[in-house]
Design a protein around this motif. Structure first.
Motif, PDB file in Angstrom:
ATOM      1  N   ALA A 140       5.668  -2.734  -4.212  1.00  0.00           N
ATOM      2  CA  ALA A 140       5.191  -3.113  -2.875  1.00  0.00           C
ATOM      3  C   ALA A 140       5.870  -2.266  -1.811  1.00  0.00           C
ATOM      4  O   ALA A 140       5.278  -1.968  -0.771  1.00  0.00           O
ATOM      5  CB  ALA A 140       5.468  -4.584  -2.627  1.00  0.00           C
ATOM      6  N   SER A 141       7.124  -1.889  -2.053  1.00  0.00           N
ATOM      7  CA  SER A 141       7.823  -1.056  -1.073  1.00  0.00           C
ATOM      8  C   SER A 141       7.033   0.229  -0.837  1.00  0.00           C
ATOM      9  O   SER A 141       6.847   0.673   0.301  1.00  0.00           O
ATOM     10  CB  SER A 141       9.225  -0.702  -1.571  1.00  0.00           C
ATOM     11  OG  SER A 141       9.934  -1.866  -1.925  1.00  0.00           O
ATOM     12  N   THR A 239      10.075 -13.480   1.516  1.00  0.00           N
ATOM     13  CA  THR A 239      10.991 -13.443   0.381  1.00  0.00           C
ATOM     14  C   THR A 239      11.961 -14.628   0.377  1.00  0.00           C
ATOM     15  O   THR A 239      12.205 -15.227  -0.663  1.00  0.00           O
ATOM     16  CB  THR A 239      11.771 -12.112   0.397  1.00  0.00           C
ATOM     17  OG1 THR A 239      10.818 -11.075   0.607  1.00  0.00           O
ATOM     18  CG2 THR A 239      12.512 -11.886  -0.894  1.00  0.00           C
ATOM     19  N   ASP A 264       1.732  -8.124   4.016  1.00  0.00           N
ATOM     20  CA  ASP A 264       2.586  -8.053   2.828  1.00  0.00           C
ATOM     21  C   ASP A 264       2.433  -9.372   2.064  1.00  0.00           C
ATOM     22  O   ASP A 264       3.063 -10.377   2.403  1.00  0.00           O
ATOM     23  CB  ASP A 264       4.046  -7.821   3.248  1.00  0.00           C
ATOM     24  CG  ASP A 264       4.988  -7.778   2.039  1.00  0.00           C
ATOM     25  OD1 ASP A 264       4.514  -8.020   0.906  1.00  0.00           O
ATOM     26  OD2 ASP A 264       6.186  -7.505   2.237  1.00  0.00           O
ATOM     27  N   ASN A 293       1.318  -7.814  -5.559  1.00  0.00           N
ATOM     28  CA  ASN A 293       2.000  -7.294  -6.754  1.00  0.00           C
ATOM     29  C   ASN A 293       1.623  -8.078  -8.013  1.00  0.00           C
ATOM     30  O   ASN A 293       2.242  -9.118  -8.281  1.00  0.00           O
ATOM     31  CB  ASN A 293       3.516  -7.426  -6.590  1.00  0.00           C
ATOM     32  CG  ASN A 293       4.147  -6.271  -5.868  1.00  0.00           C
ATOM     33  OD1 ASN A 293       3.456  -5.351  -5.438  1.00  0.00           O
ATOM     34  ND2 ASN A 293       5.458  -6.301  -5.724  1.00  0.00           N
TER      35      ASN A 293
END
Ligand code: PLP
Length: 474
Positions: A140-141, A239, A264, A293
């Motif tokens: 994902a980064s 997160t 995101d 993801n």
């Protein structure tokens, strides 16, 4: 390696893996080792001559497996708990065998076309609209970094041609995220040469969601100061707490200022395959890009991240560079992965996702994620009902943020107590938890996401936590 040896050791390794999964809960989740312990057991010089395969496999058993943190352990509840699955492992195995470098359609037609088909299946499963076209990156980064690069290309400041340094004509370009956004966005901003002052962090509300009024005020203030706000990154499933930014309310702001809206959804995107959780992506039909993801919560082995993007032309404009040796007759008719990112060669990752999606089906994937959410909420209800524990954030999905707060311990000792409880549980090897800090309180996190985790494992960790609490307060 001769075919007969390949067959023999291949069977042996598959047996080894099957046994590993069958008995994984006998292993400590976190290895009881100190930094350097493994290195001390490995030769410091490379092997001068080839060694027998059975010796190498024996060393996996003797040295490597005991030094693993077992992410597939059903009592792995740390970070975002994720796990692989049988069909996903077979996909990796085949992909390693084919060893395609998926840079041009011609170098890997199957990889290129399967990727397009499989990502459209996933788009449909998540209820994203057909204008969103998917592309696979490793993490994902990296997906988010590419999304912000495409957004930057869209500001029409000739950055691709002239760069950003030494340009007095260029205003300060700014990206907006909530204070709870993942650090990968800040890293992307640094990598893209925008500098940390090119990122503005917006406060969150009492439930850790981006404060939309503060976002609007920040953009207006920056515009008055001559800055160029060009991208907002909203998070669906942060997160620390899995909070969900109000994308529906952010969309009008991004549209008013003609800014790129990237979402995101690295962790929580998978939950949208469950029909009754689809609402978490409300508003994303008007976003410019979204990352999710499958290597997090879709039982696909690391690594596989998907960027959905509405403006593939801008992504291509940002990255495509075709030297003579990569020119092909069909290039105008096909998609070449290398046109859409910094990598030339790309792994054949779509294969494992295709195998996972076919093996479990939409209903099988949804059932597992739904069950994870159920047991996480059950755990949250025990915390909520106990006088010695408290919840520190809402539980929209399968992550619980909580801490011990026994009446007979003064509040200033709660951080140390909770840290000790967490280390006690983790050192037992019977479960693994991680932590974060919320409103300046040390917060324990329990994430349910492993394919093998059941209600019984969650009951067991609740018992472990209460035993640790008892031990430290009596
Ligand atoms: N975004 C969010 C919300 C995450 O939680 C994480 C990792 O947990 C990331 C991005 C980074 O993921 P990756 O390891 O795929 O770069």
């Amino acid at each position: 390696m001769k075919a007969e040896d390949f067959r023999r050791f291949g069977h042996e390794l598959i047996d080894w893996i099957a046994e590993y999964f069958e008995n994984i809960d006998q292993r400590p989740v976190l290895p009881a080792m100190e930094p350097g312990d493994l290195k001390a057991q490995l030769p410091s010089a490379p092997p001068p001559h080839g060694e027998p395969m059975d010796q190498i496999i024996a060393d996996v058993d003797r040295l490597i497996a005991p030094a693993l943190t077992h992410w597939s352990h059903p009592s792995f509840f740390a970070y975002f708990a994720t796990s692989t699955s049988g069909p996903g492992i077979f996909g990796e195995l085949l992909s390693a065998a084919f060893d395609n470098k998926s840079m041009l359609w011609r170098t890997s037609p199957a990889s290129t076309e399967l990727e397009e088909v499989v990502l459209d299946w996933l788009r449909q499963m998540m209820g994203l609209d057909p204008g969103m076209i998917g592309i696979i990156y490793d993490t994902a980064s990296v997906s988010s970094m590419h999304a912000i690069a495409a957004a930057r290309e869209g500001v029409e400041q000739r950055i691709r041609e002239e760069g950003m340094s030494g340009r007095p004509d260029l205003p300060l370009l700014r990206v907006y995220v909530s204070e709870q956004a993942h650090s990968s966005i800040e890293k992307a901003v640094i990598t893209l040469g925008l500098g940390q002052r090119g990122l503005r962090k917006i406060p969150t509300d009492s439930e850790f969601r981006m404060d939309v009024d503060a976002l609007a005020d920040a953009i207006n203030e920056d515009k008055r100061n001559g800055y160029l706000p060009f991208c907002i990154v909203a998070t669906v499933g942060t997160t620390s707490t899995s909070s969900i930014d109000p994308v529906e309310k952010i969309v009008p702001i991004s549209e008013e200022h003609a800014m790129w809206l990237h979402v995101d959804a690295a962790y929580a995107g998978s939950a949208a395959v469950v029909p009754e959780f689809r609402h978490i992506l409300a508003g994303c039909e008007r976003a410019d890009s979204l990352v999710t993801n499958p290597h997090k919560w879709l039982f696909t082995p690391f690594d596989l991240s998907v960027l959905y993007c509405r403006h593939m032309d801008l992504l291509k404009r940002a990255f495509s560079l075709v030297p003579e040796y990569l020119r092909t007759p069909e290039q105008e008719k096909v998609r070449s992965g290398s046109d859409y990112g910094i990598q030339l060669g790309r792994r054949f990752r779509a294969l494992k996702l295709w195998m996972v999606m076919r093996y479990f089906g939409h209903d099988g994937l949804a059932a597992r994620i739904r069950e994870h959410c159920r047991v996480a909420r059950l755990f949250a209800s025990w915390v909520d009902e106990s006088p010695d524990w408290e919840l520190l954030a809402p539980v929209p999905l399968a992550l619980v943020c909580f801490r011990a707060k026994p009446r007979d311990v003064p509040a200033e000792k709660f951080d140390a107590l909770n840290e000790a409880i967490m280390h006690g549980v983790n050192a037992s090897g019977r479960a693994l938890l991680s932590h974060t800090r919320l409103n300046d309180k040390l917060t324990l996190r329990l994430s349910v996401g492993n394919i093998r985790t059941t209600e019984q494992h969650v009951r067991q960790v609740w018992q472990l936590l209460n035993d640790e609490l008892q031990r430290r307060t009596t």
